[in-house]
Design an enzyme around this catalytic site. Structure first.
Site, PDB file in Angstrom:
ATOM      1  N   CYS A   7       0.646  -0.870  -0.015  1.00 12.23           N
ATOM      2  CA  CYS A   7      -0.144  -0.174  -0.073  1.00 12.23           C
ATOM      3  C   CYS A   7       0.935   1.631   0.047  1.00 12.23           C
ATOM      4  CB  CYS A   7      -0.710  -0.004   1.498  1.00 12.23           C
ATOM      5  SG  CYS A   7      -2.104   1.264   1.273  1.00 12.23           S
ATOM      6  N   CYS A  10       0.264   2.964   3.755  1.00 14.74           N
ATOM      7  CA  CYS A  10       0.649   2.707   4.308  1.00 14.74           C
ATOM      8  C   CYS A  10       3.263   3.235   4.134  1.00 14.74           C
ATOM      9  CB  CYS A  10       1.091   1.189   4.353  1.00 14.74           C
ATOM     10  SG  CYS A  10      -0.523   0.799   4.705  1.00 14.74           S
ATOM     11  N   ASP A  33      -0.617  16.703  -1.321  1.00 19.07           N
ATOM     12  CA  ASP A  33      -1.092  15.865  -2.433  1.00 19.07           C
ATOM     13  C   ASP A  33      -0.272  16.234  -3.468  1.00 19.07           C
ATOM     14  OD1 ASP A  33      -3.891  14.431  -3.540  1.00 19.07           O
ATOM     15  OD2 ASP A  33      -3.007  14.825  -5.051  1.00 19.07           O
ATOM     16  N   HIS A  49      -3.959   0.404   8.783  1.00 21.94           N
ATOM     17  CA  HIS A  49      -4.615   0.698   6.608  1.00 21.94           C
ATOM     18  C   HIS A  49      -6.240   0.671   7.007  1.00 21.94           C
ATOM     19  CE1 HIS A  49      -4.043  -0.531   2.835  1.00 21.94           C
ATOM     20  NE2 HIS A  49      -5.275  -0.973   3.106  1.00 21.94           N
ATOM     21  N   ASN A  88     -13.158  10.478  -1.594  1.00 23.03           N
ATOM     22  CA  ASN A  88     -13.444   9.158  -2.206  1.00 23.03           C
ATOM     23  C   ASN A  88     -13.793   8.143  -2.642  1.00 23.03           C
ATOM     24  OD1 ASN A  88     -13.735  11.497  -4.063  1.00 23.03           O
ATOM     25  ND2 ASN A  88     -11.193  11.529  -5.108  1.00 23.03           N
ATOM     26  N   GLY A  94     -13.677   7.607  -8.365  1.00 27.45           N
ATOM     27  CA  GLY A  94     -12.346   7.869  -8.541  1.00 27.45           C
ATOM     28  C   GLY A  94     -11.421   7.911  -7.127  1.00 27.45           C
ATOM     29  N   HIS A  99      -6.258   3.248   0.443  1.00 28.16           N
ATOM     30  CA  HIS A  99      -5.825   3.509   1.836  1.00 28.16           C
ATOM     31  C   HIS A  99      -6.826   4.773   2.290  1.00 28.16           C
ATOM     32  CE1 HIS A  99      -2.774   3.766   5.600  1.00 28.16           C
ATOM     33  NE2 HIS A  99      -3.927   4.229   5.619  1.00 28.16           N
ATOM     34  N   HIS A 101      -7.933   8.494   2.717  1.00 32.17           N
ATOM     35  CA  HIS A 101      -7.858   9.280   2.757  1.00 32.17           C
ATOM     36  C   HIS A 101      -9.130  10.392   2.401  1.00 32.17           C
ATOM     37  CE1 HIS A 101      -7.545   7.776  -1.202  1.00 32.17           C
ATOM     38  NE2 HIS A 101      -7.168   9.144  -1.624  1.00 32.17           N
ATOM     39  N   HIS A 103      -9.279  13.483   1.275  1.00 33.06           N
ATOM     40  CA  HIS A 103      -9.093  14.994   0.464  1.00 33.06           C
ATOM     41  C   HIS A 103      -9.355  16.567   1.555  1.00 33.06           C
ATOM     42  CE1 HIS A 103      -7.803  13.203  -3.050  1.00 33.06           C
ATOM     43  NE2 HIS A 103      -8.820  12.345  -2.852  1.00 33.06           N
TER      44      HIS A 103
HETATM   45  P1  5GP Z   1      -8.135   8.900  -5.098  1.00 29.29           P
HETATM   46  O1  5GP Z   1      -8.055   9.545  -6.353  1.00 29.29           O
HETATM   47  O2  5GP Z   1      -7.495   7.123  -4.379  1.00 29.29           O
HETATM   48  O3  5GP Z   1      -9.121  10.172  -4.275  1.00 29.29           O
HETATM   49  O4  5GP Z   1      -6.238   9.741  -4.397  1.00 29.29           O
HETATM   50  C1  5GP Z   1      -5.980   9.743  -4.310  1.00 29.29           C
HETATM   51  C2  5GP Z   1      -4.795  11.225  -5.005  1.00 29.29           C
HETATM   52  O5  5GP Z   1      -2.925  10.576  -4.443  1.00 29.29           O
HETATM   53  C3  5GP Z   1      -4.399  11.870  -5.729  1.00 29.29           C
HETATM   54  O6  5GP Z   1      -5.062  13.584  -5.478  1.00 29.29           O
HETATM   55  C4  5GP Z   1      -2.889  11.904  -5.845  1.00 29.29           C
HETATM   56  O7  5GP Z   1      -2.810  12.551  -6.971  1.00 29.29           O
HETATM   57  C5  5GP Z   1      -2.059  11.456  -4.368  1.00 29.29           C
HETATM   58  N1  5GP Z   1      -1.228  10.547  -4.490  1.00 29.29           N
HETATM   59  C6  5GP Z   1      -0.898   9.516  -5.766  1.00 29.29           C
HETATM   60  N2  5GP Z   1       0.130   9.882  -5.872  1.00 29.29           N
HETATM   61  C7  5GP Z   1       0.712  10.451  -4.796  1.00 29.29           C
HETATM   62  C8  5GP Z   1       1.783  10.431  -4.274  1.00 29.29           C
HETATM   63  O8  5GP Z   1       2.798   9.230  -3.977  1.00 29.29           O
HETATM   64  N3  5GP Z   1       2.402  11.439  -2.992  1.00 29.29           N
HETATM   65  C9  5GP Z   1       1.700  12.258  -2.580  1.00 29.29           C
HETATM   66  N4  5GP Z   1       1.674  12.994  -1.617  1.00 29.29           N
HETATM   67  N5  5GP Z   1       0.466  11.543  -3.195  1.00 29.29           N
HETATM   68  C10 5GP Z   1       0.165  11.400  -4.366  1.00 29.29           C
HETATM   69 ZN    ZN Z   2      -2.607   1.497   3.832  1.00 32.25          ZN
END
Ligand code: 5GP
Ligand code: ZN
Length: 112
Positions: A7, A10, A33, A49, A88, A94, A99, A101, A103
């Site tokens: 992950c 993680c 992000d 997690h 999301n 999306g 894991h 999170h 936003h």
């Molecule tokens: P999701 O699409 O799952 O709601 O959001 C995942 C978020 O993680 C996206 O906004 C993407 O830009 C961010 N993200 C993906 N990989 C990384 C990373 O390695 N580092 C950081 N800081 N953000 C990441």
């Molecule tokens: Zn995780």
């Protein structure tokens, strides 16, 4: 290999993948992000997690409330307390990292 070993978040929580941290405590981490959608775009995660916000709400509602408080704190510091909070949930909504999170979008006036 277990889900957590594989992950991305993680690994960020463990520090094996670097991130630009803006807040951390024993249970929770907030970092910028990598592809920001607002002037301030921070992800807030539990160190533990959970797949998504529904699993977190069922298994650790206090941590979910703490994540909201951390989001509020970030917005208080950066934009007089106004912010958008998004979880999301599911691939078709999306979610790309499984894991949980939050936003946190703030730092400027946001479009509707
Ligand atoms: P999701 O699409 O799952 O709601 O959001 C995942 C978020 O993680 C996206 O906004 C993407 O830009 C961010 N993200 C993906 N990989 C990384 C990373 O390695 N580092 C950081 N800081 N953000 C990441
Ligand atoms: Zn995780």
């Amino acid at each position: 290999m277990s889900a957590t070993e594989d992950c991305l978040f993680c690994k960020i929580a463990a520090g094996t993948i670097p991130s630009e941290k803006v807040f951390e405590d024993d249970t929770t981490l907030a970092f910028r992000d990598i592809n920001p959608k607002a002037k301030v775009h921070v992800l807030v995660i539990p160190r533990h997690h959970y797949r998504d916000v529904a699993e977190l709400a069922g298994q650790d509602p206090r941590e979910l409330a703490h994540i909201v408080a951390v989001a509020q704190h970030i917005a208080d510091q950066t934009f007089h307390g106004s912010y958008r909070l998004e979880f999301n949930t599911g691939k078709d909504a999306g979610q790309s990292v499984f894991h949980v999170h939050a936003h946190v979008l703030t730092g400027e006036v946001l479009d509707e």
